[in-house]
Motif scaffolding. Structure first.
Motif, PDB file in Angstrom:
ATOM      1  N   ASP A   1      -0.307  -9.684   4.518  1.00 40.82           N
ATOM      2  CA  ASP A   1      -1.160 -10.307   4.074  1.00 40.82           C
ATOM      3  C   ASP A   1      -1.373 -12.045   4.737  1.00 40.82           C
ATOM      4  OD1 ASP A   1      -2.288  -8.217   2.899  1.00 40.82           O
ATOM      5  OD2 ASP A   1      -2.197  -8.417   0.902  1.00 40.82           O
ATOM      6  N   MET A   2      -3.300 -11.834   5.397  1.00 42.23           N
ATOM      7  CA  MET A   2      -2.961 -13.012   5.957  1.00 42.23           C
ATOM      8  C   MET A   2      -4.595 -14.019   4.270  1.00 42.23           C
ATOM      9  SD  MET A   2      -2.163 -11.481   8.278  1.00 42.23           S
ATOM     10  CE  MET A   2      -0.771 -12.093   9.370  1.00 42.23           C
TER      11      MET A   2
ATOM     12  N   GLY B   1       0.136  -0.778  -0.009  1.00 43.86           N
ATOM     13  CA  GLY B   1      -0.330  -0.128  -0.145  1.00 43.86           C
ATOM     14  C   GLY B   1       0.842   1.520  -0.137  1.00 43.86           C
ATOM     15  N   PHE B   2       0.588   2.516  -0.725  1.00 39.50           N
ATOM     16  CA  PHE B   2       1.088   3.866  -0.265  1.00 39.50           C
ATOM     17  C   PHE B   2       1.476   4.399   0.510  1.00 39.50           C
ATOM     18  CE2 PHE B   2       1.197   8.433  -1.283  1.00 39.50           C
ATOM     19  CZ  PHE B   2       1.628   8.480  -2.621  1.00 39.50           C
TER      20      PHE B   2
ATOM     21  N   GLY C   1      -3.688  -3.546  11.575  1.00 35.77           N
ATOM     22  CA  GLY C   1      -4.321  -4.815  10.726  1.00 35.77           C
ATOM     23  C   GLY C   1      -5.472  -5.193  10.809  1.00 35.77           C
ATOM     24  N   SER C   2      -6.459  -5.499   9.392  1.00 40.28           N
ATOM     25  CA  SER C   2      -6.903  -6.321  10.273  1.00 40.28           C
ATOM     26  C   SER C   2      -7.993  -7.804  10.784  1.00 40.28           C
ATOM     27  CB  SER C   2      -7.833  -6.394   8.042  1.00 40.28           C
ATOM     28  OG  SER C   2      -7.618  -5.883   7.183  1.00 40.28           O
ATOM     29  N   ALA C   3      -8.678  -7.340  12.100  1.00 40.95           N
ATOM     30  CA  ALA C   3      -8.369  -8.790  12.530  1.00 40.95           C
ATOM     31  C   ALA C   3      -9.962  -8.697  13.308  1.00 40.95           C
ATOM     32  CB  ALA C   3      -7.755  -8.168  14.140  1.00 40.95           C
ATOM     33  N   LEU C   4     -11.137  -9.348  12.120  1.00 40.65           N
ATOM     34  CA  LEU C   4     -10.874  -9.390  10.844  1.00 40.65           C
ATOM     35  C   LEU C   4     -12.198  -9.047   9.973  1.00 40.65           C
ATOM     36  CD1 LEU C   4      -9.912 -13.185  11.526  1.00 40.65           C
ATOM     37  CD2 LEU C   4      -8.530 -11.921  10.334  1.00 40.65           C
TER      38      LEU C   4
ATOM     39  N   SER D   1      -6.691 -10.054   5.575  1.00 38.67           N
ATOM     40  CA  SER D   1      -6.544  -9.282   6.713  1.00 38.67           C
ATOM     41  C   SER D   1      -5.470  -8.823   6.111  1.00 38.67           C
ATOM     42  CB  SER D   1      -6.183 -10.108   7.905  1.00 38.67           C
ATOM     43  OG  SER D   1      -5.402  -9.473   9.020  1.00 38.67           O
ATOM     44  N   SER D   2      -4.849  -7.348   6.112  1.00 40.17           N
ATOM     45  CA  SER D   2      -3.670  -7.248   6.128  1.00 40.17           C
ATOM     46  C   SER D   2      -2.872  -6.455   7.116  1.00 40.17           C
ATOM     47  CB  SER D   2      -3.895  -5.847   4.605  1.00 40.17           C
ATOM     48  OG  SER D   2      -3.928  -6.286   3.617  1.00 40.17           O
TER      49      SER D   2
END
Length: 424
Positions: free
Chosen positions: A339-340, A331-332, A386-389, A354-355
């Protein structure tokens, strides 16, 4: 955005890092930053010199007036007027240079971490590890878009009628599965020391610039033009902006927040298996983790966050793998992203769920998010999220990987939240 001092002191490193992203003309654009900064400093120096002269003349005028030398004082005053005009012009020039420098910096992405390899697309990402095995499904296995129709738990057609494509309606056990996942993710986060917050899902332009969604992702966000507000693409944006223009103490770190929000993204993509059903939506639910850390701890924190997300996937019984993104797919605003992905046994493909990213000082510099250490030194913090999730593809994988001829068996960890074991 990148710090000018960092570019100056690490010019070759910055150029090499941006080349990993295949960023156009990195050397020329970074040199333009330094040229503008030099011009800005020279303009400031000229302004300061004139201001010093003006102050000196003012003192001289006062002295002459006290000595009764009014004519001499009036003569000198003419120079004061000239200086004021010159100072005004220089201040205007300084403002224009500073704005040009800021806008240029907005267009330059973060410099990737040394461990990030060069690459143009997701095809160049590195698989760091893989966990679990794909389930063996019965002969009549179905993709989730067929399962949701069979069990009447998610309705895309009805959502399309009310809003448009990419806005599904969750019904019955489908809605309860959504709520169970949200509660499970939030409970796990708070158990691990995250403070739960409930932020707005609309942000102003300043917040979008603060975390780097603007101007980079302007076309991907839903914009409410009348109020000049944006629907959030992720809770990262409002949570991180809670600390915009904030001076923290080193003892405050790390700061750990979590939130559940709906997320909105205009990105669509062409029709196909990779975007079909729940694989890509315009509105979806997500539990987000955001940390603000000391720069010395941020990469340790990134590994911890990655491990935490992996534990969630293990508890859900999903096969997964971890990717370290290449320069072109990072990502910028990110320096390093993992990444999951979970394996969808019916679709026979990997789905990103998720990232987890370390932005180092890139967001903090925009946000003016700083802390003071024990020596009272002011330092930019590091931000991570982070995404969780994210729920849609997790739901897709749960439905597909747990399907049987009898029905769909729910992960054991969710049963206390669901109140049922099967979707049948």
């Amino acid at each position: 955005m990148l710090q000018v001092n960092f570019i100056r002191e690490n010019f070759d490193q910055a150029v090499e890092g941006l080349q990993k992203r295949f960023f156009a003309e990195p050397k020329e654009r970074l040199q333009k930053v330094l040229d503008l900064d030099k011009e800005r400093k020279e303009t400031q120096l000229q302004r300061d010199q004139l201001q010093a002269e003006s102050n000196s003349i003012s003192k001289q005028i006062g002295l002459l007036m006290r000595e009764g030398k009014k004519d001499e004082a009036e003569t000198i005053k003419k120079r004061t007027a000239e200086i004021k005009s010159q100072i005004k012009s220089l201040e205007e020039k300084y403002g224009e240079i500073e704005e040009a420098l800021k806008q240029l910096l907005y267009t330059i992405p973060n410099v990737p971490h040394a461990s990030v390899k060069a690459g143009k697309s997701a095809d160049d990402n590195e698989v760091v590890l893989e966990h679990g095995e794909a389930p063996t499904l019965y002969e009549g296995k179905q993709a989730h878009w067929d399962l949701i129709k069979k069990h009447d738990i998610i309705d895309f057609e009805l959502g399309n009628k009310i809003t448009g494509a990419g806005f599904p309606i969750y019904k019955g056990k489908g809605a309860r599965l959504q709520r169970a996942l949200v509660n499970f993710f939030l409970d796990e986060a708070t158990k691990h020391g995250y403070n739960e917050v409930q932020p707005p899902i609309l942000i102003n332009e300043e917040s979008g610039y603060g975390t780097g969604q603007l101007p980079d992702k302007e076309g991907q966000m839903y914009h409410i033009t009348h109020d000049d507000l944006f629907l959030i693409p992720t809770a990262e944006v409002p949570i991180t902006n809670m600390y915009r223009d904030v001076m923290l103490k080193a003892s405050n770190l790390p700061i750990k927040n979590t939130a559940f929000t709906p997320c909105f993204r205009r990105e669509a993509g062409s029709w196909g298996a990779h975007v079909r059903g729940l694989n890509r939506l315009h509105q979806f639910d997500k539990v987000e983790l955001v940390q603000i850390t000391h720069p010395d701890k941020s990469y340790e924190t990134l590994e911890d966050m990655s491990t935490y997300v992996q534990e969630l996937l293990k508890k859900l019984g999903l096969q997964y793998r971890v990717l370290r993104l290449c320069g072109g797919d990072t990502g910028f605003t990110s320096a390093l992203t993992y990444d999951m992905e979970v394996y969808s046994a019916a679709q026979e493909m990997w789905l990103e769920v998720s990232s987890v990213s370390n932005f180092e000082t890139y967001q903090a510099n925009r946000l003016k998010l700083r802390f003071k250490d024990d020596d009272k030194k002011t330092t930019l913090a590091h931000t991570l999220n982070g995404s969780a999730l994210a729920l849609p593809r997790i739901v897709a994988a749960i439905l597909e990987n747990n399907q049987t001829e009898k029905g769909i068996k729910m992960p054991e960890v969710l049963v206390p939240y669901l109140g049922f074991e099967w979707i049948d």
